[in-house]
Design a protein around this motif. Structure first.
Motif, PDB file in Angstrom:
ATOM      1  N   GLU A 295      -5.184   0.110  -0.890  1.00  0.00           N
ATOM      2  CA  GLU A 295      -5.826   0.829   0.217  1.00  0.00           C
ATOM      3  C   GLU A 295      -7.063   0.074   0.683  1.00  0.00           C
ATOM      4  O   GLU A 295      -7.295  -0.074   1.897  1.00  0.00           O
ATOM      5  CB  GLU A 295      -6.201   2.239  -0.223  1.00  0.00           C
ATOM      6  CG  GLU A 295      -6.848   3.060   0.895  1.00  0.00           C
ATOM      7  CD  GLU A 295      -7.140   4.481   0.481  1.00  0.00           C
ATOM      8  OE1 GLU A 295      -7.615   5.252   1.333  1.00  0.00           O
ATOM      9  OE2 GLU A 295      -6.894   4.833  -0.690  1.00  0.00           O
ATOM     10  N   GLU A 296      -7.850  -0.432  -0.258  1.00  0.00           N
ATOM     11  CA  GLU A 296      -9.040  -1.207   0.092  1.00  0.00           C
ATOM     12  C   GLU A 296      -8.657  -2.542   0.730  1.00  0.00           C
ATOM     13  O   GLU A 296      -9.331  -3.013   1.668  1.00  0.00           O
ATOM     14  CB  GLU A 296      -9.898  -1.436  -1.153  1.00  0.00           C
ATOM     15  CG  GLU A 296     -10.525  -0.157  -1.690  1.00  0.00           C
ATOM     16  CD  GLU A 296     -11.123  -0.340  -3.080  1.00  0.00           C
ATOM     17  OE1 GLU A 296     -11.993   0.473  -3.450  1.00  0.00           O
ATOM     18  OE2 GLU A 296     -10.715  -1.284  -3.812  1.00  0.00           O
TER      19      GLU A 296
ATOM     20  N   THR B 129      -7.750  -1.850   4.346  1.00  0.00           N
ATOM     21  CA  THR B 129      -8.955  -1.552   5.131  1.00  0.00           C
ATOM     22  C   THR B 129      -9.724  -2.831   5.448  1.00  0.00           C
ATOM     23  O   THR B 129     -10.120  -3.069   6.600  1.00  0.00           O
ATOM     24  CB  THR B 129      -9.862  -0.575   4.374  1.00  0.00           C
ATOM     25  OG1 THR B 129      -9.164   0.661   4.171  1.00  0.00           O
ATOM     26  CG2 THR B 129     -11.141  -0.298   5.157  1.00  0.00           C
ATOM     27  N   ARG B 130      -9.929  -3.671   4.452  1.00  0.00           N
ATOM     28  CA  ARG B 130     -10.670  -4.918   4.661  1.00  0.00           C
ATOM     29  C   ARG B 130      -9.907  -5.865   5.586  1.00  0.00           C
ATOM     30  O   ARG B 130     -10.499  -6.535   6.438  1.00  0.00           O
ATOM     31  CB  ARG B 130     -10.961  -5.593   3.321  1.00  0.00           C
ATOM     32  CG  ARG B 130     -12.040  -4.881   2.518  1.00  0.00           C
ATOM     33  CD  ARG B 130     -12.251  -5.538   1.160  1.00  0.00           C
ATOM     34  NE  ARG B 130     -12.640  -6.953   1.247  1.00  0.00           N
ATOM     35  CZ  ARG B 130     -12.865  -7.736   0.207  1.00  0.00           C
ATOM     36  NH1 ARG B 130     -12.749  -7.232  -1.030  1.00  0.00           N
ATOM     37  NH2 ARG B 130     -13.209  -8.988   0.366  1.00  0.00           N
TER      38      ARG B 130
ATOM     39  N   PRO C   1      -9.588  -5.113  -5.699  1.00  0.00           N
ATOM     40  CA  PRO C   1      -9.496  -3.966  -4.784  1.00  0.00           C
ATOM     41  C   PRO C   1      -8.141  -3.285  -4.929  1.00  0.00           C
ATOM     42  O   PRO C   1      -7.154  -3.909  -5.356  1.00  0.00           O
ATOM     43  CB  PRO C   1      -9.636  -4.612  -3.405  1.00  0.00           C
ATOM     44  CG  PRO C   1      -9.145  -6.021  -3.597  1.00  0.00           C
ATOM     45  CD  PRO C   1      -9.556  -6.411  -4.991  1.00  0.00           C
ATOM     46  N   THR C   2      -8.081  -2.010  -4.601  1.00  0.00           N
ATOM     47  CA  THR C   2      -6.796  -1.323  -4.521  1.00  0.00           C
ATOM     48  C   THR C   2      -6.099  -1.768  -3.245  1.00  0.00           C
ATOM     49  O   THR C   2      -6.720  -2.365  -2.355  1.00  0.00           O
ATOM     50  CB  THR C   2      -6.988   0.198  -4.488  1.00  0.00           C
ATOM     51  OG1 THR C   2      -7.704   0.546  -3.272  1.00  0.00           O
ATOM     52  CG2 THR C   2      -7.780   0.681  -5.700  1.00  0.00           C
TER      53      THR C   2
ATOM     54  N   LYS D 218       0.839  -1.195   0.000  1.00  0.00           N
ATOM     55  CA  LYS D 218       0.000   0.000   0.000  1.00  0.00           C
ATOM     56  C   LYS D 218       0.875   1.248   0.000  1.00  0.00           C
ATOM     57  O   LYS D 218       0.608   2.218  -0.724  1.00  0.00           O
ATOM     58  CB  LYS D 218      -0.909   0.012   1.235  1.00  0.00           C
ATOM     59  CG  LYS D 218      -1.765   1.276   1.336  1.00  0.00           C
ATOM     60  CD  LYS D 218      -2.426   1.430   2.698  1.00  0.00           C
ATOM     61  CE  LYS D 218      -3.137   2.778   2.814  1.00  0.00           C
ATOM     62  NZ  LYS D 218      -3.632   3.051   4.188  1.00  0.00           N
TER      63      LYS D 218
ATOM     64  N   ASP E  42     -10.794 -11.912  -4.253  1.00  0.00           N
ATOM     65  CA  ASP E  42     -11.046 -10.620  -4.906  1.00  0.00           C
ATOM     66  C   ASP E  42      -9.752 -10.034  -5.468  1.00  0.00           C
ATOM     67  O   ASP E  42      -9.755  -9.400  -6.532  1.00  0.00           O
ATOM     68  CB  ASP E  42     -11.671  -9.642  -3.912  1.00  0.00           C
ATOM     69  CG  ASP E  42     -13.134  -9.962  -3.623  1.00  0.00           C
ATOM     70  OD1 ASP E  42     -13.723 -10.772  -4.367  1.00  0.00           O
ATOM     71  OD2 ASP E  42     -13.685  -9.400  -2.654  1.00  0.00           O
TER      72      ASP E  42
END
Length: 369
Positions: free
Chosen positions: A307-308, A311-312, A304-305, A159, A294
């Motif tokens: 960053e995502e 977060t997840r 997802p990026t 990230k 994913d």
């Protein structure tokens, strides 16, 4: 007699090794001592002492890569790795490594850059000095919490790269390493982590990851790219791709692609196949599978990026109970006999009790945002 045929390659330095021999004295003056094999006046130890068998001699180990060489930093007796980088071909690698190393952030997992040496007799080269690290998967992980920490640090690290518009472009298990001094200060051989620097004795880490809290580093920026803000997201046509050729975008190299989702794909695949050995569900990581699926979707726009991902992952790890985190992470548990079970379970439960009483965190370093 040495026990080798005349002219055996072990008794002769390769062209790549000669590069290091020719700079032994200069590197020594710069504060770095190479292994005995690269001394200008080196004579194989099994020749000077016919009682020795060459396979037992440290200086019989040839350097399989050539562009790297290990050394001792005289200033503090620490182990370092020297990497030869051709500035004409790989100036980009130097620029990216320097750029990332200048940034002080706990979530920056770029391998530290100690210094860059520039040999006067070879102006086309720079020699990058980095700490010598261990492979990330040796010794084996002992608990689920240690693996959670490893994955969390990787997610943080990639990230961070992406936030700074750096695409690594060669995410693979060989390009992840672990800080070695966190587990032991004892020197080990670069080509055999289970033995001392002189190969005379076996060595092993004195601490677990739970105790030592090691950092994991991202290495090798040889084909990485640093993009400008105006290129976000960048799309480019490139015939230069990393080791994982299963990336869906690589099916057609004539089409432009965004390198950042490719990093996400390779990272998700590497974690599932290498860290979790393709059996996440039986190792206590069934909760992570949807996220990894994913990350490895065929359509890059559906991934997802980073960053995502971070977060997840934070949301998922907050729900893990201490009992699960301290449970044993055993890749070969189902194939062990009863004796191996007993010899592993008893020490594990003793450590688990001690760590619980001492309130040692079950996840060594990673903390979700």
């Amino acid at each position: 007699m040495s026990g080798l045929p005349p002219g055996n390659f072990i008794e002769q330095l390769s062209d790549k090794e000669i590069y290091w021999r020719d700079r032994y004295d200069w590197l020594l003056e710069s504060g770095y001592r190479l292994r005995p094999r690269y001394k200008p006046d080196w004579v194989p130890s099994w020749i000077t002492n016919p009682q020795l068998f060459f396979v037992d001699c440290e200086d019989s180990l040839t350097n399989p890569r050539g562009i790297i060489c290990d050394a001792i930093r005289l200033k503090d007796k620490s182990q370092v790795v020297l990497k030869r980088v051709n500035k004409t071909k790989h100036q980009n690698e130097l620029d990216i490594h320097c750029y990332l190393s200048e940034k002080s952030d706990p979530k920056n997992h770029t391998v530290p850059l100690i210094e860059i040496l520039n040999p006067e007799d070879c102006p086309s080269d720079s020699i990058v000095v980095m700490p010598q690290c261990r492979a990330w998967n040796t010794p084996e992980f002992e608990t689920v919490g240690e693996v959670v920490d490893f994955i969390g640090q990787l997610f943080e690290g990639y990230k961070y790269l992406h936030e700074n518009l750096v695409a690594h472009r060669d995410v693979k298990k060989e390009n992840i390493v672990m800080e070695s001094t966190a587990l032991s200060e004892e020197h080990f051989h670069i080509f055999d982590q289970d033995f001392s620097l002189d190969l005379t004795k076996k060595v092993s880490p004195s601490k677990t990851r739970t105790e030592g809290k090691p950092r994991y580093y991202i290495i090798d920026f040889g084909i990485s790219r640093h993009y400008e803000g105006t290129e976000n997201p960048p799309y480019e046509i490139t015939r230069m791709f990393g080791s994982d050729t299963s990336v869906p975008e690589f099916r057609n190299l004539e089409e432009p692609h965004n390198p950042f989702p490719i990093d996400v794909f390779c990272l998700g695949k590497m974690i599932y196949r290498k860290a979790l050995c393709s059996k996440a569900e039986t190792l206590g990581f069934e909760w992570l599978v949807p996220l990894l699926e994913d990350m490895t979707r065929t359509d890059p726009a559906s991934r997802p990026t980073m960053e995502e991902v971070v977060t997840r992952y934070g949301e998922l790890t907050r729900g893990l109970r201490e009992g699960k985190l301290r449970s044993k992470f055993a890749l070969d548990w189902d194939t062990m006999d009863w004796f191996d079970h007993a010899t592993r379970v008893i020490p594990h439960w003793w450590k688990r009790m001690c760590f619980t009483v001492a309130r040692t965190p079950a996840i060594p370093t990673y903390r979700p945002d």
